[in-house]
Each structure stands twice: as C-alpha cells, then as structure tokens.
Design a protein around this motif. Structure first.
Motif, mmCIF file in Angstrom:
data_model
loop_
_atom_site.group_PDB
_atom_site.id
_atom_site.type_symbol
_atom_site.label_atom_id
_atom_site.label_comp_id
_atom_site.label_asym_id
_atom_site.label_seq_id
_atom_site.Cartn_x
_atom_site.Cartn_y
_atom_site.Cartn_z
ATOM 1 N N TYR A 11 0.837 -1.205 0.000
ATOM 2 C CA TYR A 11 0.000 0.000 0.000
ATOM 3 C C TYR A 11 0.870 1.253 0.000
ATOM 4 O O TYR A 11 0.689 2.156 -0.821
ATOM 5 N N GLN A 12 1.850 1.276 0.901
ATOM 6 C CA GLN A 12 2.731 2.464 0.973
ATOM 7 C C GLN A 12 3.518 2.630 -0.330
ATOM 8 O O GLN A 12 3.632 3.736 -0.849
ATOM 9 N N GLN B 173 1.692 4.291 -3.035
ATOM 10 C CA GLN B 173 1.365 5.723 -2.866
ATOM 11 C C GLN B 173 2.565 6.597 -3.245
ATOM 12 O O GLN B 173 2.525 7.820 -3.108
ATOM 13 N N GLU C 249 -3.976 -7.309 2.795
ATOM 14 C CA GLU C 249 -3.693 -5.874 2.899
ATOM 15 C C GLU C 249 -4.880 -5.040 2.384
ATOM 16 O O GLU C 249 -5.248 -4.025 2.988
ATOM 17 N N ALA C 250 -5.486 -5.503 1.292
ATOM 18 C CA ALA C 250 -6.644 -4.778 0.731
ATOM 19 C C ALA C 250 -7.787 -4.761 1.738
ATOM 20 O O ALA C 250 -8.495 -3.763 1.882
ATOM 21 N N VAL D 107 -6.944 -2.169 4.384
ATOM 22 C CA VAL D 107 -7.106 -0.800 3.861
ATOM 23 C C VAL D 107 -8.589 -0.476 3.715
ATOM 24 O O VAL D 107 -9.047 0.614 4.070
ATOM 25 N N LEU E 259 -5.932 -0.905 -3.082
ATOM 26 C CA LEU E 259 -4.692 -0.247 -2.643
ATOM 27 C C LEU E 259 -4.435 1.028 -3.454
ATOM 28 O O LEU E 259 -3.871 1.996 -2.949
ATOM 29 N N PRO F 102 -7.955 3.905 -2.330
ATOM 30 C CA PRO F 102 -8.360 3.464 -0.989
ATOM 31 C C PRO F 102 -9.762 3.868 -0.574
ATOM 32 O O PRO F 102 -10.421 3.145 0.154
#
Ligand code: SAM
Length: 345
Positions: free
Chosen positions: A4-5, A8, A37-38, A41, A257, A260
C-alpha cells in the motif's frame, strides 16, 4: 514497507514497476498477502459497512459492436427487450420499499430512451429518496446534463482497457479518446463517476493491466468496477479464454490499494465464474454488492456473457441473501446512500 505504501509513491515510475512485479508474480502467497492488505485498507478507509445497489437492466438493445459483448448489435441470436418506463419506475419504487438506498439503471447504448424520457424517469425515481446511478454508455453531453439536472447522482462508464490499440480493436468505430472525453464531461457535470476495466481480455498483458490500474487512479474515480472477461459464444471473442479468478481477485485487491476510498463492488462477472465470488470480493477489498432486481421475465435476456449469476432468484430473495452474506461476514448494511468519499488526509 507494505505494498500500500509503495503504491502511494509520488513517482509514477516506481508505482508502475511495483504493479508490474505484483501482477507478473503468480505465487498464491502474493495473492493472499495482497488480499489481506486490501481488506485492512478497506476497513481503515471505508469502514465495515457494505453498500447495496439494486440494478435494473432495462434494455438489451445496443447500437454498438463491442466484440466481447453479447448485446452487440450484430448478435441476432439474442431476444431483445425494452422495459417500459412505467415498469422501470415501479420496479425502482419496490426497491425503495425493500430498503435499497441506490438504484442503478443500466442498458445497452439504446437511444429509444430519449433525453426527455430518461429525465422524466429520473425525476420520478428521485421522489423515492434513493440515489440514482446511470450506466447507459456514450451519449451526447446534453443528455448527461439533462439527467444530472433531473437528479441523477452517478454515472458508470468503464474505459474497459487503457490500451488505445486494444480499445480500437474491441470497439469498432470508436476510440479510447472518445470514452475518456465522456468521462471528463460527466466529471464536469458534477456526477460521481465510476469506471473500470475487464481482466483477462485477449492480448492484455501484465503491463497493460498496470496501466489500467494507473488510469483508474488518474481519473480519481468515486466508484471502480473491475471484473473478469467472460467469452460469449455469439461474439467474435467467443472462443477466447475467460479471465482467471485469481487474477481478478488480485486486480480487485490492487484496486483497493490504488483507490483506498473508492466504492468497489464484488462484481457479477466474478460471481458468474466463481460461486463464492461475492464473499471473496468482500473479503478482498470490495465494499459494494449489486443485486440484480430486474423483473424476472427479462433477467436472463440481458446476456452480456453466458451463465450470468443471479438470473433466477426474485429481487426479494437476492436482497435477503445479500443481507445474510453481509451479516455472516460480520459487516454492516450501510444506511446512507453511499456517495463518493473525499480522501482522508
Ligand atoms: N451500455 C453501457 C456501457 O457500455 O457502459 C452499459 C452496459 S455494458 C453491457 C456493461 C458492462 O458489461 C461493460 O462495461 C463491460 O465491461 C461488461 N461486459 C460486456 N461484455 C462482457 C464480457 N463478455 N465479459 C465481462 N464483462 C462484459
């Protein structure tokens, strides 16, 4: 650092490289990590509520020749129908009485429903208090304007693929530029805009999928629909392979991701290929379900691809099953209309 990071990162070349790597790696663990992770988020950014949008597929007439779609104008095997405006409005009223907060009116690109006829319908349905999403394809900006002024809140128009060559190949007589111009017009008119693409189209590479995801973010969509391509035997792409379920789930997770705060449905195409598709969607990034509430006599005729899910259950049964699934997953049915969300700083 998590995916995710990394996604971005302000440097688009870094994002593209990361997407290429994730899309090109078929290891099941990569998919599982992305899904987890999704889901996290999704929980942080849009919460645990699920928005239910009832969809009425009101006409399967279409002037276009999309090479993947069973509704394309050259398909003479399909039985065509149009639901009369009065019946569409009545179906929408029943949906409001069931408790739905959004109605989606979808059709082939069918100009039988003129600017005025649609505007009248929108005004009538707005009296129920529901939000209205339209998905009627490419129309003149003046039509989009009239329907927005009549009260339509949202418009769904997928760009289908971000690759201009593939787009022209699959959509004879039109272009990706035209589609993007429609999306821009809708944005300027103040619609909440939904778009998206198909997964597993013939000729689509991991790199093109990465571009699809990047275009989706560039468009700053409020809603994004990503679902597998399913071949329809009566179309020029009928002998091609369907998009894979694992890849579709991976792209859905990556969509969460990349966007968001967007509203992401567990698509009908996914549940048409995989019985557990809605559950897998909701646990891997999605926060929207779209039960099909088209009156039963028309439902199976809207055959964009074969073996479409939800063609035999009554609207009430589908709605009940939708509520049960949300409950089972420990999630909540949204009580608000689920409008577009602004980014969290
Ligand atoms: N006419 C409107 C439009 O073009 O946006 C709405 C109707 S169109 C049938 C709705 C969506 O169906 C398209 O955006 C496309 O992604 C999807 N679709 C059509 N044929 C498909 C297929 N064979 N497999 C998966 N999705 C398909």
């Amino acid at each position: 650092m998590n995916c995710y990071q990394l996604l971005q990162d302000p440097d688009q070349a870094v994002v593209k490289q990361q997407l290429n790597m994730l899309l090109g790696d078929d290891h099941p663990q990569v998919l599982e990590n992305l899904r987890r992770e999704a889901d996290q988020v999704r929980h942080r950014q849009v919460g645990d509520t699920v928005h239910i949008r009832g969809i009425i597929e009101f006409s399967n007439y279409c002037i276009r020749s999309c090479r993947y779609c069973g509704l394309n104008r050259s398909n003479e095997e399909i039985h065509r129908y149009r639901i009369p405006p009065d019946e569409i409005v009545e179906t929408a009223r029943e949906a409001a009485a069931m408790g739905l907060k959004t109605i989606v009116l979808q059709s082939g690109d069918d100009f039988f429903y003129t600017r005025e006829v649609m505007a009248d319908m929108v005004r009538e349905i707005k009296k129920t208090g529901m939000a209205i999403t339209l998905a009627m394809g490419e129309r003149p900006a003046e039509d989009y304007r009239a329907w927005r002024e009549a009260g339509a809140d949202r418009y769904l128009l997928k760009f289908e693929t971000s690759n201009p060559g593939l787009y022209s190949l699959f959509h004879p007589g039109t272009s990706l530029d035209i589609r993007l111009r429609c999306l821009l017009e809708l944005r300027e008119l103040g619609y909440q805009v939904g778009s998206g693409f198909m997964i597993g189209l013939p000729g689509q590479t991991a790199e093109i999928l990465a571009d699809d995801l990047m275009l989706m973010r560039h468009l700053q969509l409020e809603m994004a629909g990503v679902g597998p391509f399913i071949p329809h035997p009566a179309t020029p792409l009928g002998v091609k392979q369907a998009g894979g379920v694992p890849l579709a789930l991976k792209v859905l997770a990556l969509s969460r991701l990349m966007l968001p705060r967007a509203h992401l449905p567990a698509t009908t195409a996914l549940s048409s290929l995989e019985r557990d598709g809605r559950r897998l969607g909701l646990t891997g990034g999605a926060n929207v379900l779209m039960p099909n509430i088209t009156p039963l006599e028309y439902r199976k005729l809207y055959e964009i691809y074969p073996q479409k899910a939800e063609v035999t259950d009554t609207p009430w049964d589908l709605y009940k099953a939708t509520l049960e699934l949300i409950n089972e997953l420990g999630r909540y049915v949204a009580i608000d209309p689920g409008h577009g969300l602004t980014p969290i700083k």
